[in-house]
Write a protein that holds these residues in place. Structure first.
Motif, PDB file in Angstrom:
ATOM      1  N   SER A 132      37.392  49.856  46.410  1.00  0.00           N
ATOM      2  CA  SER A 132      37.065  48.286  46.453  1.00  0.00           C
ATOM      3  C   SER A 132      38.490  47.353  46.621  1.00  0.00           C
ATOM      4  CB  SER A 132      36.261  48.045  45.211  1.00  0.00           C
ATOM      5  OG  SER A 132      34.968  48.882  45.263  1.00  0.00           O
ATOM      6  N   VAL A 133      38.425  46.320  47.370  1.00  0.00           N
ATOM      7  CA  VAL A 133      39.442  45.398  47.241  1.00  0.00           C
ATOM      8  C   VAL A 133      39.072  44.265  47.180  1.00  0.00           C
ATOM      9  CG1 VAL A 133      41.183  46.969  48.588  1.00  0.00           C
ATOM     10  CG2 VAL A 133      39.686  45.149  49.864  1.00  0.00           C
ATOM     11  N   ARG A 134      40.098  43.147  46.462  1.00  0.00           N
ATOM     12  CA  ARG A 134      39.873  41.567  46.547  1.00  0.00           C
ATOM     13  C   ARG A 134      40.900  41.058  46.576  1.00  0.00           C
ATOM     14  NH1 ARG A 134      37.975  41.538  39.850  1.00  0.00           N
ATOM     15  NH2 ARG A 134      40.111  41.596  38.917  1.00  0.00           N
ATOM     16  N   VAL A 135      41.081  39.788  46.631  1.00  0.00           N
ATOM     17  CA  VAL A 135      42.049  38.952  46.897  1.00  0.00           C
ATOM     18  C   VAL A 135      42.250  37.835  45.782  1.00  0.00           C
ATOM     19  CG1 VAL A 135      43.744  37.600  48.331  1.00  0.00           C
ATOM     20  CG2 VAL A 135      42.289  39.337  49.145  1.00  0.00           C
ATOM     21  N   ASN A 136      43.215  37.705  45.100  1.00  0.00           N
ATOM     22  CA  ASN A 136      43.418  36.540  44.057  1.00  0.00           C
ATOM     23  C   ASN A 136      43.277  35.391  44.876  1.00  0.00           C
ATOM     24  OD1 ASN A 136      44.075  34.411  41.973  1.00  0.00           O
ATOM     25  ND2 ASN A 136      44.442  36.246  40.690  1.00  0.00           N
ATOM     26  N   GLY A 137      42.292  34.493  45.004  1.00  0.00           N
ATOM     27  CA  GLY A 137      42.476  33.080  45.774  1.00  0.00           C
ATOM     28  C   GLY A 137      43.385  32.040  44.934  1.00  0.00           C
ATOM     29  N   ARG A 142      39.077  25.978  46.440  1.00  0.00           N
ATOM     30  CA  ARG A 142      38.411  24.625  46.276  1.00  0.00           C
ATOM     31  C   ARG A 142      37.404  24.532  45.159  1.00  0.00           C
ATOM     32  NH1 ARG A 142      34.218  21.764  47.697  1.00  0.00           N
ATOM     33  NH2 ARG A 142      32.979  23.603  48.647  1.00  0.00           N
ATOM     34  N   LEU A 143      36.712  25.607  45.115  1.00  0.00           N
ATOM     35  CA  LEU A 143      35.754  25.776  43.939  1.00  0.00           C
ATOM     36  C   LEU A 143      35.995  26.202  42.714  1.00  0.00           C
ATOM     37  CD1 LEU A 143      32.948  27.881  46.256  1.00  0.00           C
ATOM     38  CD2 LEU A 143      32.744  25.268  45.533  1.00  0.00           C
ATOM     39  N   GLU A 144      37.450  26.360  42.425  1.00  0.00           N
ATOM     40  CA  GLU A 144      37.899  26.739  41.359  1.00  0.00           C
ATOM     41  C   GLU A 144      37.469  27.994  40.829  1.00  0.00           C
ATOM     42  OE1 GLU A 144      37.391  23.138  38.703  1.00  0.00           O
ATOM     43  OE2 GLU A 144      38.931  22.124  39.784  1.00  0.00           O
ATOM     44  N   LEU A 145      37.332  28.972  41.668  1.00  0.00           N
ATOM     45  CA  LEU A 145      36.867  30.309  41.264  1.00  0.00           C
ATOM     46  C   LEU A 145      38.174  31.316  41.562  1.00  0.00           C
ATOM     47  CD1 LEU A 145      33.820  30.589  43.387  1.00  0.00           C
ATOM     48  CD2 LEU A 145      33.833  30.315  41.027  1.00  0.00           C
ATOM     49  N   GLU A 146      38.095  32.485  41.483  1.00  0.00           N
ATOM     50  CA  GLU A 146      39.328  33.271  41.199  1.00  0.00           C
ATOM     51  C   GLU A 146      39.507  34.425  42.583  1.00  0.00           C
ATOM     52  OE1 GLU A 146      42.075  35.647  37.846  1.00  0.00           O
ATOM     53  OE2 GLU A 146      39.671  35.105  37.506  1.00  0.00           O
ATOM     54  N   TYR A 147      38.472  35.201  42.873  1.00  0.00           N
ATOM     55  CA  TYR A 147      38.611  36.095  43.650  1.00  0.00           C
ATOM     56  C   TYR A 147      37.811  36.199  45.052  1.00  0.00           C
ATOM     57  CZ  TYR A 147      40.425  38.452  39.953  1.00  0.00           C
ATOM     58  OH  TYR A 147      41.462  38.836  38.826  1.00  0.00           O
ATOM     59  N   LEU A 148      38.241  36.554  45.935  1.00  0.00           N
ATOM     60  CA  LEU A 148      37.439  37.001  47.363  1.00  0.00           C
ATOM     61  C   LEU A 148      37.339  38.365  47.445  1.00  0.00           C
ATOM     62  CD1 LEU A 148      36.083  35.856  49.998  1.00  0.00           C
ATOM     63  CD2 LEU A 148      37.935  36.208  51.010  1.00  0.00           C
ATOM     64  N   TYR A 149      36.135  38.836  47.439  1.00  0.00           N
ATOM     65  CA  TYR A 149      36.071  40.297  47.509  1.00  0.00           C
ATOM     66  C   TYR A 149      35.813  40.690  49.040  1.00  0.00           C
ATOM     67  CZ  TYR A 149      35.272  40.245  42.394  1.00  0.00           C
ATOM     68  OH  TYR A 149      35.714  40.319  41.077  1.00  0.00           O
ATOM     69  N   LEU A 150      36.470  41.712  49.441  1.00  0.00           N
ATOM     70  CA  LEU A 150      36.329  42.024  50.572  1.00  0.00           C
ATOM     71  C   LEU A 150      35.807  43.447  51.051  1.00  0.00           C
ATOM     72  CD1 LEU A 150      39.889  40.980  51.891  1.00  0.00           C
ATOM     73  CD2 LEU A 150      37.960  39.697  52.237  1.00  0.00           C
ATOM     74  N   LYS A 167      39.907  50.199  61.330  1.00  0.00           N
ATOM     75  CA  LYS A 167      39.395  49.216  61.517  1.00  0.00           C
ATOM     76  C   LYS A 167      39.501  48.355  60.169  1.00  0.00           C
ATOM     77  CE  LYS A 167      35.932  50.448  64.905  1.00  0.00           C
ATOM     78  NZ  LYS A 167      34.532  50.652  65.306  1.00  0.00           N
ATOM     79  N   MET A 168      39.908  48.834  59.063  1.00  0.00           N
ATOM     80  CA  MET A 168      39.799  48.319  57.659  1.00  0.00           C
ATOM     81  C   MET A 168      41.361  47.870  57.317  1.00  0.00           C
ATOM     82  SD  MET A 168      37.270  50.514  55.510  1.00  0.00           S
ATOM     83  CE  MET A 168      35.531  50.845  55.606  1.00  0.00           C
ATOM     84  N   SER A 169      42.326  48.171  58.521  1.00  0.00           N
ATOM     85  CA  SER A 169      43.664  47.565  58.089  1.00  0.00           C
ATOM     86  C   SER A 169      43.975  46.658  57.924  1.00  0.00           C
ATOM     87  CB  SER A 169      44.494  48.590  59.156  1.00  0.00           C
ATOM     88  OG  SER A 169      44.358  47.878  60.414  1.00  0.00           O
ATOM     89  N   TYR A 170      43.061  45.620  58.440  1.00  0.00           N
ATOM     90  CA  TYR A 170      43.389  43.961  58.272  1.00  0.00           C
ATOM     91  C   TYR A 170      43.492  43.591  56.592  1.00  0.00           C
ATOM     92  CZ  TYR A 170      38.159  43.286  57.762  1.00  0.00           C
ATOM     93  OH  TYR A 170      37.095  43.357  57.164  1.00  0.00           O
ATOM     94  N   LYS A 171      42.683  44.414  55.993  1.00  0.00           N
ATOM     95  CA  LYS A 171      42.324  43.949  54.590  1.00  0.00           C
ATOM     96  C   LYS A 171      43.654  43.814  53.834  1.00  0.00           C
ATOM     97  CE  LYS A 171      37.452  45.416  54.689  1.00  0.00           C
ATOM     98  NZ  LYS A 171      36.335  46.046  53.890  1.00  0.00           N
ATOM     99  N   VAL A 172      44.445  44.359  54.028  1.00  0.00           N
ATOM    100  CA  VAL A 172      45.753  44.531  53.248  1.00  0.00           C
ATOM    101  C   VAL A 172      46.764  43.568  53.537  1.00  0.00           C
ATOM    102  CG1 VAL A 172      45.603  47.219  52.963  1.00  0.00           C
ATOM    103  CG2 VAL A 172      46.836  46.482  54.692  1.00  0.00           C
ATOM    104  N   ALA A 173      46.441  42.817  54.474  1.00  0.00           N
ATOM    105  CA  ALA A 173      47.449  41.619  54.945  1.00  0.00           C
ATOM    106  C   ALA A 173      47.137  40.281  53.950  1.00  0.00           C
ATOM    107  CB  ALA A 173      46.734  41.321  56.320  1.00  0.00           C
ATOM    108  N   TYR A 174      46.285  40.415  53.107  1.00  0.00           N
ATOM    109  CA  TYR A 174      46.087  39.237  52.186  1.00  0.00           C
ATOM    110  C   TYR A 174      46.626  39.700  50.831  1.00  0.00           C
ATOM    111  CZ  TYR A 174      43.420  38.177  56.163  1.00  0.00           C
ATOM    112  OH  TYR A 174      42.887  37.880  57.593  1.00  0.00           O
ATOM    113  N   ASN A 175      47.380  38.710  50.213  1.00  0.00           N
ATOM    114  CA  ASN A 175      48.078  39.007  48.894  1.00  0.00           C
ATOM    115  C   ASN A 175      48.053  37.622  48.152  1.00  0.00           C
ATOM    116  OD1 ASN A 175      49.240  41.836  49.416  1.00  0.00           O
ATOM    117  ND2 ASN A 175      50.294  40.712  51.378  1.00  0.00           N
ATOM    118  N   PRO A 176      48.027  38.009  46.719  1.00  0.00           N
ATOM    119  CA  PRO A 176      48.032  39.392  46.203  1.00  0.00           C
ATOM    120  C   PRO A 176      46.511  40.118  46.143  1.00  0.00           C
ATOM    121  CG  PRO A 176      47.620  37.434  44.441  1.00  0.00           C
ATOM    122  CD  PRO A 176      48.053  36.854  45.782  1.00  0.00           C
TER     123      PRO A 176
END
Length: 236
Positions: free
Chosen positions: A69-74, A197-205, A214-223
């Protein structure tokens, strides 16, 4: 409020893995008859669960831990130079949130996307029933984000769920003829902006598998954070 301790879970028999050829997979599901409130769904997301239609699930394979499971700190996300170019290429687009629903316009875009980009996958061939079961059914709070150009043409649609701590990107489909826009990437970048904008924290991918191109694009978003051994770890 839903108590996670009272939820019922069901494991599937082993079946052919959708991502890794030659592997067997097993899936753990929350009882689809349960009514899951947003707080409980948010907690399940932190435990690595995802939603597909009315099913909330996670991989449950005893001999394989490839699905991570991966998520990005927005809050901390800063787009790279290439990602800034993607944002610039799509500055003519407008995005609005609408309730999940079936329309001929949505389905035409979806079917064209599946037929063009995923004819080798388990979602092919697309049907209206599949669209509804996958993207509309389910009791979680969410929306469809429409992306339209200056002429009002629908070029992409992102299916997104609301969590207490962020957004969960369920699925995005787009016009395959608009490849120059990198719409898949743009939808993620836009949702990261929305998290802030919504003052939340994470985007779950969802899940990332090292061996799945096909999933390699997900590691392009940091942190980027990965759920490893029950803990969310920031990865470089």
């Amino acid at each position: 409020m839903t108590n996670l301790k009272t939820l019922h879970f069901y494991a599937t028999p082993e079946h052919e893995c959708s991502y890794l050829e030659g592997f067997e997979a097993k899936t753990l599901f929350v009882d689809p008859q349960e009514i899951i409130c947003t707080d409980a769904y948010s907690q399940l997301s932190d435990l690595g669960f995802r939603r597909s239609g009315k099913h909330i699930y996670r991989p449950y394979c005893s001999s394989c831990q490839a699905c991570i499971s991966v998520r990005v700190n927005g809050r901390e996300f800063v787009p790279s130079k290439s990602q800034k170019r993607v944002i610039s290429k799509n500055k003519d687009l407008t995005a609005i949130a609408v309730p999940p629903q079936f329309t001929d316009e949505y389905y035409e875009l979806y079917a064209n996307y599946i037929n063009t980009r995923h004819s080798d996958g388990d979602m092919y061939p697309p049907t209206p029933e599949q669209f509804s079961a996958f993207l509309i059914e389910g009791g979680q709070q969410g929306c469809f984000y429409e992306f339209r150009d200056s002429q009002g043409k629908l070029v992409a649609l992102a299916v997104t769920d609301y969590l207490t701590q962020g957004l969960s990107a369920i699925y995005t489909f787009f016009d395959p003829t608009e490849s120059r826009r990198s719409l898949g990437s743009y939808a993620i970048l836009w949702q990261l902006q929305e998290v802030k904008r919504l003052e939340l924290e994470y985007l779950y991918l969802g899940y990332w598998i090292r061996e799945c191109q096909k999933m390699s694009y997900k590691v392009a978003y940091n942190p980027l954070e990965m759920l490893l051994h029950g803990q969310w770890i920031v990865v470089d």
